[in-house]
Design a protein around this motif. Structure first.
Motif, PDB file in Angstrom:
ATOM      1  N   LEU A  10       1.965  -4.668 -11.318  1.00  0.00           N
ATOM      2  CA  LEU A  10       2.718  -3.761 -12.175  1.00  0.00           C
ATOM      3  C   LEU A  10       2.543  -2.310 -11.725  1.00  0.00           C
ATOM      4  O   LEU A  10       3.507  -1.543 -11.684  1.00  0.00           O
ATOM      5  N   LEU A  11       1.326  -1.938 -11.365  1.00  0.00           N
ATOM      6  CA  LEU A  11       1.088  -0.583 -10.857  1.00  0.00           C
ATOM      7  C   LEU A  11       1.851  -0.340  -9.556  1.00  0.00           C
ATOM      8  O   LEU A  11       2.386   0.745  -9.333  1.00  0.00           O
ATOM      9  N   GLY A  12       1.913  -1.351  -8.708  1.00  0.00           N
ATOM     10  CA  GLY A  12       2.668  -1.232  -7.463  1.00  0.00           C
ATOM     11  C   GLY A  12       4.153  -1.034  -7.718  1.00  0.00           C
ATOM     12  O   GLY A  12       4.808  -0.208  -7.074  1.00  0.00           O
ATOM     13  N   VAL A  13       4.688  -1.779  -8.665  1.00  0.00           N
ATOM     14  CA  VAL A  13       6.099  -1.639  -9.017  1.00  0.00           C
ATOM     15  C   VAL A  13       6.367  -0.248  -9.579  1.00  0.00           C
ATOM     16  O   VAL A  13       7.352   0.405  -9.228  1.00  0.00           O
ATOM     17  N   LEU A  14       5.489   0.219 -10.451  1.00  0.00           N
ATOM     18  CA  LEU A  14       5.656   1.559 -11.021  1.00  0.00           C
ATOM     19  C   LEU A  14       5.562   2.641  -9.945  1.00  0.00           C
ATOM     20  O   LEU A  14       6.314   3.628  -9.974  1.00  0.00           O
ATOM     21  N   LEU A  15       4.658   2.461  -8.990  1.00  0.00           N
ATOM     22  CA  LEU A  15       4.532   3.415  -7.887  1.00  0.00           C
ATOM     23  C   LEU A  15       5.812   3.464  -7.064  1.00  0.00           C
ATOM     24  O   LEU A  15       6.321   4.545  -6.738  1.00  0.00           O
ATOM     25  N   LEU A  16       6.359   2.299  -6.741  1.00  0.00           N
ATOM     26  CA  LEU A  16       7.601   2.259  -5.967  1.00  0.00           C
ATOM     27  C   LEU A  16       8.767   2.862  -6.740  1.00  0.00           C
ATOM     28  O   LEU A  16       9.584   3.602  -6.166  1.00  0.00           O
ATOM     29  N   LEU A  17       8.867   2.560  -8.026  1.00  0.00           N
ATOM     30  CA  LEU A  17       9.928   3.157  -8.837  1.00  0.00           C
ATOM     31  C   LEU A  17       9.789   4.678  -8.889  1.00  0.00           C
ATOM     32  O   LEU A  17      10.787   5.402  -8.839  1.00  0.00           O
ATOM     33  N   GLY A  18       8.563   5.164  -8.993  1.00  0.00           N
ATOM     34  CA  GLY A  18       8.330   6.598  -8.973  1.00  0.00           C
ATOM     35  C   GLY A  18       8.731   7.233  -7.648  1.00  0.00           C
ATOM     36  O   GLY A  18       9.321   8.320  -7.611  1.00  0.00           O
ATOM     37  N   LEU A  19       8.424   6.534  -6.558  1.00  0.00           N
ATOM     38  CA  LEU A  19       8.811   7.047  -5.237  1.00  0.00           C
ATOM     39  C   LEU A  19      10.332   7.083  -5.088  1.00  0.00           C
ATOM     40  O   LEU A  19      10.894   8.053  -4.555  1.00  0.00           O
ATOM     41  N   TYR A  20      11.010   6.020  -5.541  1.00  0.00           N
ATOM     42  CA  TYR A  20      12.472   6.001  -5.453  1.00  0.00           C
ATOM     43  C   TYR A  20      13.086   7.092  -6.323  1.00  0.00           C
ATOM     44  O   TYR A  20      14.037   7.763  -5.916  1.00  0.00           O
ATOM     45  N   GLY A  21      12.528   7.271  -7.515  1.00  0.00           N
ATOM     46  CA  GLY A  21      13.020   8.326  -8.404  1.00  0.00           C
ATOM     47  C   GLY A  21      12.807   9.709  -7.830  1.00  0.00           C
ATOM     48  O   GLY A  21      13.698  10.566  -7.890  1.00  0.00           O
ATOM     49  N   VAL A  47       6.167   3.988   4.072  1.00  0.00           N
ATOM     50  CA  VAL A  47       4.796   3.754   4.525  1.00  0.00           C
ATOM     51  C   VAL A  47       3.936   3.054   3.470  1.00  0.00           C
ATOM     52  O   VAL A  47       3.139   2.177   3.815  1.00  0.00           O
ATOM     53  N   VAL A  48       4.082   3.389   2.214  1.00  0.00           N
ATOM     54  CA  VAL A  48       3.231   2.805   1.169  1.00  0.00           C
ATOM     55  C   VAL A  48       3.397   1.278   1.089  1.00  0.00           C
ATOM     56  O   VAL A  48       2.392   0.561   1.109  1.00  0.00           O
ATOM     57  N   PRO A  49       4.621   0.734   1.032  1.00  0.00           N
ATOM     58  CA  PRO A  49       4.728  -0.731   1.005  1.00  0.00           C
ATOM     59  C   PRO A  49       4.223  -1.401   2.284  1.00  0.00           C
ATOM     60  O   PRO A  49       3.612  -2.470   2.227  1.00  0.00           O
ATOM     61  N   VAL A  50       4.457  -0.773   3.431  1.00  0.00           N
ATOM     62  CA  VAL A  50       3.972  -1.336   4.699  1.00  0.00           C
ATOM     63  C   VAL A  50       2.443  -1.350   4.711  1.00  0.00           C
ATOM     64  O   VAL A  50       1.823  -2.338   5.125  1.00  0.00           O
ATOM     65  N   PHE A  51       1.830  -0.288   4.241  1.00  0.00           N
ATOM     66  CA  PHE A  51       0.370  -0.220   4.180  1.00  0.00           C
ATOM     67  C   PHE A  51      -0.178  -1.275   3.220  1.00  0.00           C
ATOM     68  O   PHE A  51      -1.167  -1.940   3.531  1.00  0.00           O
ATOM     69  N   CYS A  52       0.469  -1.437   2.066  1.00  0.00           N
ATOM     70  CA  CYS A  52       0.022  -2.458   1.100  1.00  0.00           C
ATOM     71  C   CYS A  52       0.130  -3.854   1.703  1.00  0.00           C
ATOM     72  O   CYS A  52      -0.760  -4.677   1.537  1.00  0.00           O
ATOM     73  N   TYR A  53       1.212  -4.123   2.419  1.00  0.00           N
ATOM     74  CA  TYR A  53       1.382  -5.421   3.069  1.00  0.00           C
ATOM     75  C   TYR A  53       0.287  -5.641   4.110  1.00  0.00           C
ATOM     76  O   TYR A  53      -0.280  -6.730   4.208  1.00  0.00           O
ATOM     77  N   ALA A  54      -0.015  -4.597   4.877  1.00  0.00           N
ATOM     78  CA  ALA A  54      -1.059  -4.717   5.902  1.00  0.00           C
ATOM     79  C   ALA A  54      -2.419  -4.996   5.269  1.00  0.00           C
ATOM     80  O   ALA A  54      -3.185  -5.827   5.768  1.00  0.00           O
TER      81      ALA A  54
END
Length: 89
Positions: A10-21, A47-54
């Protein structure tokens, strides 16, 4: 453990939504620094999603999930048949 994973997801989703916004807001701003902030936001959005995946990939590898001694010694396909070795004719 399951509850912790849900909270982190949930925190990851919120972070991504914040970045898109923030990317949208910086694209619409008429400010001298808006261009630099937009570039930083686009960079972070990638970079943030790629880093999380790594990090998840490394954690999975370190824990040893998804690999076993049997599959390393005797690789099989999805059909369950052992792979054939091709000879150099």
């Amino acid at each position: 453990m399951n509850k912790c994973k849900r909270i982190l997801a949930l925190l990851g989703v919120l972070l991504l939504l914040g970045l898109y916004g923030s990317t949208l807001v910086f694209a619409l701003l008429d400010h001298p620094n808006a261009g630099g902030m937009l570039m930083a936001s686009i960079y972070s959005t990638i970079v943030v999603p790629v880093f999380c995946y790594a990090v998840l990939l490394v954690a999975k590898t370190v824990r040893g999930k998804g690999t076993s001694e049997e599959t390393q010694e005797n690789p099989t396909h999805a059909t369950g048949k052992t792979a054939k070795k091709e000879s150099d004719d």
